[in-house]
Design a protein around this motif. Structure first.
Motif, mmCIF file in Angstrom:
data_model
loop_
_atom_site.group_PDB
_atom_site.id
_atom_site.type_symbol
_atom_site.label_atom_id
_atom_site.label_comp_id
_atom_site.label_asym_id
_atom_site.label_seq_id
_atom_site.Cartn_x
_atom_site.Cartn_y
_atom_site.Cartn_z
ATOM 1 N N THR A 49 0.846 -1.204 0.000
ATOM 2 C CA THR A 49 0.000 0.000 0.000
ATOM 3 C C THR A 49 0.875 1.246 0.000
ATOM 4 O OG1 THR A 49 -1.861 -1.094 1.095
ATOM 5 C CG2 THR A 49 -1.720 1.295 1.324
ATOM 6 N N ALA B 48 1.527 3.771 -3.362
ATOM 7 C CA ALA B 48 1.141 5.173 -3.172
ATOM 8 C C ALA B 48 2.190 6.130 -3.720
ATOM 9 C CB ALA B 48 0.899 5.449 -1.686
ATOM 10 N N VAL C 109 -3.496 4.187 5.835
ATOM 11 C CA VAL C 109 -4.084 4.967 4.740
ATOM 12 C C VAL C 109 -4.156 6.448 5.105
ATOM 13 C CG1 VAL C 109 -6.214 5.367 3.427
ATOM 14 C CG2 VAL C 109 -5.353 3.038 3.731
ATOM 15 N N LEU D 272 -0.643 7.973 4.987
ATOM 16 C CA LEU D 272 -0.174 8.165 3.608
ATOM 17 C C LEU D 272 -0.917 9.320 2.939
ATOM 18 C CD1 LEU D 272 0.134 4.411 2.598
ATOM 19 C CD2 LEU D 272 2.024 6.059 2.620
ATOM 20 N N ASN D 273 -2.227 9.384 3.150
ATOM 21 C CA ASN D 273 -2.987 10.494 2.567
ATOM 22 C C ASN D 273 -2.546 11.838 3.140
ATOM 23 O OD1 ASN D 273 -4.415 8.905 0.798
ATOM 24 N ND2 ASN D 273 -6.243 8.734 2.082
ATOM 25 N N ALA E 290 -0.799 11.224 -0.470
ATOM 26 C CA ALA E 290 -1.232 10.087 -1.286
ATOM 27 C C ALA E 290 -2.707 10.208 -1.665
ATOM 28 C CB ALA E 290 -0.985 8.779 -0.532
ATOM 29 N N ILE F 153 -5.516 7.551 -1.793
ATOM 30 C CA ILE F 153 -5.960 6.183 -1.510
ATOM 31 C C ILE F 153 -7.405 6.230 -1.039
ATOM 32 C CG2 ILE F 153 -5.514 4.061 -0.207
ATOM 33 C CD1 ILE F 153 -2.682 5.091 0.311
ATOM 34 N N ILE G 62 -5.595 2.860 -5.277
ATOM 35 C CA ILE G 62 -4.416 3.702 -5.049
ATOM 36 C C ILE G 62 -4.000 4.367 -6.359
ATOM 37 C CG2 ILE G 62 -2.029 3.775 -4.229
ATOM 38 C CD1 ILE G 62 -2.585 1.187 -2.681
ATOM 39 N N GLY H 240 -1.023 6.406 -7.707
ATOM 40 C CA GLY H 240 0.349 6.759 -7.335
ATOM 41 C C GLY H 240 0.669 8.220 -7.593
#
Length: 410
Positions: free
Chosen positions: A77, A81, A105, A108-109, A113, A115, A128, A130
């Motif tokens: 994941t 990303a 998640v 990362l967001n 990112a 996602i 996802i 990228g």
């Protein structure tokens, strides 16, 4: 496939057992190899999980299915990303779709990112898209699975500005975080870990001398041989390769814990020798396993086999593994005649003098359930359901047990 394990006695002369590379180290290095293709890895794990990682990283499909591989789900994941311009869906088994991933998640967001969830909020499957992640600061609760933290740390050197990760509260599974940082250091990435703040500096490419790394054998896998030796007569000795005293793996704490069972570990040049030196002098074992939760099943079954009680704590992450391992342990041990109490983070096993014969052990799609209960064949006949689930981390497990004297039929 159901295997019957007939009550067995070990051979008088035991062969040297060679255990495949650590799944934890292998999966981290495979992701780093995808980010830095010049990296060469030796003694990669032959586990299902590592094969899933390798296939997913090499795939050009826009659908990635990791089946039961939780580590792969989390690491991939984070990886996808960061793959600018590539759009994928990552999914897994029915159980995987129940396992939470929201913490990762959201982190990362927060880094930039893109996602989103395709079914249930907070769980796979994920869509996802990228992107180049330009934010460099994120905060996580410190008691989450270390795999969330490691997933972020592994992609960090390829982020334009690196990463500053702040952990709030008491940290879970510190050895696994340190393993990730140590592997990053070995390929030339500069990191710091001070006052719950981890900083990872960016690294564009590897230096020549940092392009080959060898994976140490898996300590989680050797736990079952500790259990076998503990359940065997005094004088039983077995040699296993390839292990080192200054291991990065948290489960290397086995060498210390199993002294309570009378098992002494001798470190040789690239192997260990386990010796049952004495019978256990204790009637109850107390272990805090926050930094090594994967060996809880092994320790609980060892205690049951020896008629000891045990109190194991620090097990809150076992609720979200391949199965709820605390519930599974309680259920299967009680089939054998044990009395077990569990909470959300602890297990209490009460001493039991008898073990029921020819019980069928359910494995719940969990490799560690199958392997943890197998050593009890030194005490009684038993059946292991879905026995080939061991391929997730240790495909040669049953063959290795047969080589030391276990009588196993399909």
């Amino acid at each position: 496939m159901l295997f019957t394990l007939h009550k067995s006695t070990l051979l008088e002369t035991l062969p040297n057992i060679v255990i495949t590379g650590s799944k934890s180290e292998s999966n981290r290095l495979l992701l780093l190899q995808a980010l830095y293709p010049e990296l060469k890895i030796e003694n990669v794990s032959n586990s299902d999980d590592s094969e899933v990682m390798q296939k997913a990283l090499a795939s050009t499909s826009n659908l990635i299915d990791v089946s039961h591989a939780g580590t792969a789900m989390r690491f991939l994941t984070a990886f996808f990303a960061t793959q600018e311009g590539r759009e994928i869906v990552i999914t897994g088994s029915t159980r995987m779709k129940e396992r939470p991933i929201q913490v990762l998640v959201e982190a990362l967001n927060a880094l930039g990112a893109d996602i989103s969830y395709l079914e249930n909020e907070g769980c796979p499957p994920l869509q996802i898209k990228g992107k180049s992640l330009t934010n460099d600061k994120v905060t996580l609760k410190a008691n989450v699975s270390s795999q969330y933290i490691s997933a972020l740390l592994l992609i960090a050197p390829k982020l334009k500005n690196g990463l500053e990760l702040t952990l709030e509260g008491e940290i879970t599974s510190v050895p696994y975080i340190n393993m990730t940082l140590n592997l990053l250091n070995q390929i030339g990435v500069k990191t710091t870990f001070e006052n719950n703040i981890i900083t990872v500096h960016p690294l564009e490419k590897l230096n020549q001398q940092q392009q080959v790394l060898t994976v140490e054998s898996d300590w989680s896998s050797v736990s079952y041989f500790y259990s076998i030796v503990a359940l065997s007569p005094v004088g039983t000795k077995i040699n296993l390769s390839y292990y080192k005293k200054d291991s990065l793996q948290g489960d290397s704490v086995l060498a210390s814990i199993y002294t309570d069972f009378g098992v002494i570990t001798t470190f040789n040049e690239n192997s260990i020798t386990l010796l049952k030196a004495t019978e256990s002098q204790l009637r109850s074992i107390d272990c805090q396993l926050q930094n090594a939760p994967d060996i809880a099943q092994t320790i609980a079954v060892t205690c049951f086999g020896l008629g000891l009680s045990c109190h194991l704590t620090g097990l809150h992450t076992l609720k979200i593994k391949e199965t709820d391992r605390l519930v599974a342990l309680k259920t299967e041990l009680e089939k054998l005649g044990a009395r077990v109490d569990i909470t959300n983070e602890a297990l209490q096993l009460y001493a039991s003098a008898q073990i029921k014969d020819s019980v069928s052990i359910a494995t719940y799609h969990d490799h560690r359930m199958a392997m943890a209960f197998a050593p009890l064949a030194l005490k009684t006949n038993l059946h292991i359901e879905d026995a080939m689930v061991v391929s997730k981390s240790y495909p040669a497990f049953w063959d290795d047990l047969k080589s030391i004297g276990f009588k196993i039929s399909e």
